[in-house]
Design a protein around this motif. Structure first.
Motif: not given
Ligand code: FAD
Length: 542
Positions: A178-182, A188-189, A383-387
Motif C-alpha cells: 500500500t502507499l497509505g496516502h488517503f 479523484l485526486s 471517510r470518502f463518502y462524507a464529501p
C-alpha cells in the motif's frame, strides 16, 4: 459519471435526514431553495476556442466546462450559478512524456498558457484559468495512470503521475503493498496533484505526508525534462524534490513518480473515545504523540464537531440513548470525540497490545472514555463518502467550506479558538459588508487532523446560508476566509497545512515566506518557466 458542478459520482447521493435538517435550521436558519443552472445552460456559455487544432487537443465545450473549475467554494458558486468567467480554450490528454513535451512546444509556439490538471480536486483555485489575452490549454494527465515498475526489494513503485488514489491502491494491494496516502479526496485526486500541493493523507502520522512518500521522478518543463533520482537519502546539496513539492504546476509537469510503499497492514482498528472537553482530549493526543506511540491516526473533534457529526448522521433514537448515558457519566455539552487508528504491518502482538495499552492509559488519565470500535468503524465507512454531503447541503441552501493550518502545540488552543470565533461572528455585523449578511449565523467547528511532535494541524469546517444572489454568497465566503486567515497569520500559523496556496491563499503567502523567500520562489519559477507559461496566478501572484 462524474458530477460537473459538485463532488464525486452523480449516482452517489448523501441524503440529509430530517433531524439533521432541523438541527441546521435551528443553528443557522432555513436554507433557501435556489435553482442552479443546468449542464446545457453552462455548456451554452462556453465561447469559441482560441486554440488552433492539435491532434492531442479537444475543444469540445463540455470538456472545457468540466475543466474550468476545481472544488473550492468560489468554484462551486461559479459552476452552480453559471458565472464562470474563463474557460480553457482546449483540453489535452497526453499519454506519454513525448506527448507532454509536444504540448509544451505547441503551447510555446501559439503563446498559450498551460494548466496541468490531475483530478481537479483543488480547493484553493489551483486549476482555474486566469482571464487574459493568451489562450489557455489545460493538460489533463488522467490517461497517464499506469504502474511502470515495482521494486519489491527496495519497496519502491514507479507510477505515471496522473494515476488516482483507487488505482494506486488496487495495483499495490494486488502485490500485498500500500502507499497509505488517503486524503479525503482519494477517490479523484492524483499522485502528481498530491506531490505538487504537498498533500497529507488521513493516516499521515503512520505513513507520512506525500513528501515522505515521494522518492523521485521526472518532470517536463518548458525548457526541458529533469530526472529526480530516487536516493534513500542524499547530502548532495539542496534536495530538488523539495522544489517540486508544493510547486503547484508552476515549475513543470510531473510525468512519473517513484513512491515508497509498505506492506498492507495485517490488522487495523479505529477506536472511539469521548473526553469531557476538547482541551483534555488535545492534551491526551499531545501526550500520545510525544510519548512516540505507534498509532496511525489521532483525529480529535471539538464539542461542536462532535455534536454536528452525530446530528448529521440521523439515527435520532440511538443518539438520544447515547446522550442520556454519556450525561450520566458526566460527559456533557463539552464532550469531544477522538478517533484513534492503530495499524499493524508486522503481526507482532507485543507491539500491538503495547501501543493500545499505553495509548489507552494516557487517554484514561486525561478523562477519556473508551467506546470500542463502533464509532471508528462508522468513521472508516464514511471517510470518502462524507464529501458527498456537501452536494446535499448546497441543494438544501447551505454553503460549506473548510480551511486548515498547522501551529506549534503552544498555539493550538488560541489559534483554533480565535479562528472559530472570527468565523462565527463574521457575518453578524452589518457594518462589515453590504448589509445583506446582517444577522447571518455561521456554524463552525474544528478538529485536530494531523499531529506532530511539535504541533498539530487544525481543520475548521464552517457552514452558512446561501444568499439569493451568488455574488453575495461569495462575498460572505470572502469575509469569513479573510477573518480566519488573519487570525492564522497572527498566530504564526501556516496559511496551508495540506491544501496548498493556489489563487485563494496567494495574497497571504508573502506574510509567511517574507520578501527574500518570495524572490527565491519567483527566481525558481523563472528558471524552469522563463516565459511564465505554466499555471500563472497560482502560488505566486504573477
Ligand atoms: C472533498 C475534498 C477533500 C480533500 N481532502 C484532502 C485531504 O484530506 N488532504 C489533502 O492533502 N488534500 C485534500 N483535498 C485537496 C485536494 O484533493 C489536494 O490538493 C490534491 O492534492 C489535489 O490533487 P489533484 O490531482 O486533484 O490536483 P488538481 O486539483 O488537478 O491540481 C492541483 C494543482 O496541482 C497541479 N498539478 C496536478 N497534477 C500535476 C502534475 N502531474 N504535474 C504538475 N502539476 C500538477 C495543478 O496545476 C494545480 O496547480 C481535498 C479536496 C476535496 C475536494
Amino acid at each position: 459519471m462524474r458530477r460537473w458542478n459538485g463532488w464525486g459520482d452523480e449516482a452517489t447521493i448523501y441524503p440529509l435526514p430530517d433531524s439533521a435538517a432541523r438541527y441546521l435550521a435551528d443553528l443557522v436558519g432555513d436554507g433557501p431553495r435556489l435553482e442552479d443552472v443546468s449542464l446545457a445552460q453552462a455548456v451554452a456559455a462556453v465561447g469559441t476556442s482560441r486554440l488552433s487544432a492539435h491532434p492531442l487537443l479537444s475543444s469540445d465545450p463540455e470538456d472545457r466546462l468540466r475543466h474550468a473549475r476545481g472544488q473550492s467554494l468560489p468554484d462551486w458558486v461559479a459552476l452552480r450559478s453559471g458565472r464562470i468567467e474563463t474557460f480553457p480554450d482546449g483540453v489535452a490528454y497526453p499519454t506519454s512524456d513525448e506527448d507532454v513535451r509536444a504540448l509544451l512546444d505547441y503551447a510555446r509556439k501559439v503563446g498559450a498558457k498551460v494548466i496541468p490538471y490531475g483530478g481537479g480536486t483543488s480547493v484553493v483555485g489551483h486549476v482555474n484559468p486566469v482571464p487574459g489575452e493568451a489562450p489557455i490549454l489545460t493538460m489533463d494527465l488522467s490517461r497517464m495512470n499506469r504502474l511502470l515498475e515495482f521494486d519489491e526489494t527496495s519497496r519502491l513503485a514507479i507510477f505515471e503521475a496522473g494515476v488516482a488514489g483507487p488505482e494506486i491502491e488496487k495495483q499495490l494491494n494486488a502485490r500485498g503493498y500500500t502507499l497509505g496516502h488517503f486524503p479525503q479526496s482519494f477517490e479523484l485526486s492524483t499522485l502528481g496533484g498530491w506531490i505538487v500541493t504537498r498533500s497529507s493523507g488521513q493516516q499521515s502520522y503512520h505513513y507520512g505526508r506525500i513528501e515522505n512518500l515521494f522518492a523521485g521522478g521526472h518532470i517536463e518543463t518548458p525548457i526541458g525534462g529533469m530526472d529526480l533520482p530516487a536516493h534513500p537519502a542524499s547530502a548532495a546539496g539542496p534536495d530538488l524534490k523539495q522544489i517540486l513539492l508544493g510547486s503547484e504546476g508552476r515549475m513543470g509537469v510531473v510525468t512519473r513518480a517513484v513512491v515508497r510503499v509498505r506492506r498492507v497492514p495485517v490488522r487495523e482498528k479505529f477506536l472511539g473515545y469521548f473526553f469531557h472537553d476538547w482541551e483534555s482530549g488535545t492534551a491526551a493526543v499531545r501526550a500520545i504523540v510525544q510519548a512516540g506511540l505507534k498509532v496511525s491516526m489521532l483525529r480529535m473533534s471539538n464539542a461542536m464537531e462532535t455534536a454536528t457529526t452525530l446530528a448529521l448522521a440521523g439515527k435520532e433514537n440511538l443518539i438520544r440513548t447515547a446522550d442520556r448515558g454519556l450525561r450520566l457519566l458526566r460527559y456533557g455539552d463539552g464532550r469531544s470525540l477522538l478517533v484513534m487508528g492503530i495499524t499493524d504491518e508486522t503481526g507482532n502482538d507485543n507491539i500491538w497490545q503495547g501501543t493500545k495499552g499505553e495509548a489507552g492509559h494516557i487517554i484514561r488519565t486525561h478523562g477519556g472514555l473508551p467506546t470500542g470500535t463502533t464509532i471508528g468503524r462508522m468513521w472508516k465507512k464514511s471517510r470518502f463518502y462524507a464529501p458527498y454531503l456537501r452536494n446535499t447541503l448546497w441543494e438544501a441552501g447551505y454553503s460549506l467550506d473548510t480551511l486548515e493550518t498547522a501551529v506549534p502545540w503552544s498555539q493550538v488552543a488560541a489559534t483554533a479558538g480565535e479562528a472559530q470565533k472570527a468565523i462565527r461572528a463574521g457575518l453578524a455585523d452589518p457594518s462589515t459588508g453590504s448589509g445583506q449578511a446582517s444577522g447571518e449565523r455561521v456554524l463552525v467547528f474544528a478538529h485536530l487532523s494531523h499531529v506532530y511532535n511539535d504541533g498539530a494541524s487544525i481543520y475548521i469546517t464552517y457552514l452558512y446560508r446561501r444568499a439569493n444572489d451568488p455574488d453575495e454568497t461569495l462575498r460572505r465566503w470572502h469575509v469569513l476566509k479573510d477573518a480566519a486567515s488573519r487570525v492564522i497569520l497572527a498566530h504564526g500559523g501556516t496559511i496551508s497545512h495540506q491544501h496548498g496556496v493556489g489563487a485563494d491563499h496567494a495574497p497571504y503567502l508573502a506574510a509567511e515566506k517574507g520578501p527574500l523567500g518570495m524572490r527565491a520562489l519567483e527566481a525558481l519559477r523563472g528558471t524552469f518557466d522563463p516565459d511564465c507559461m505554466l499555471n500563472p496566478g497560482k502560488l505566486l501572484e504573477k
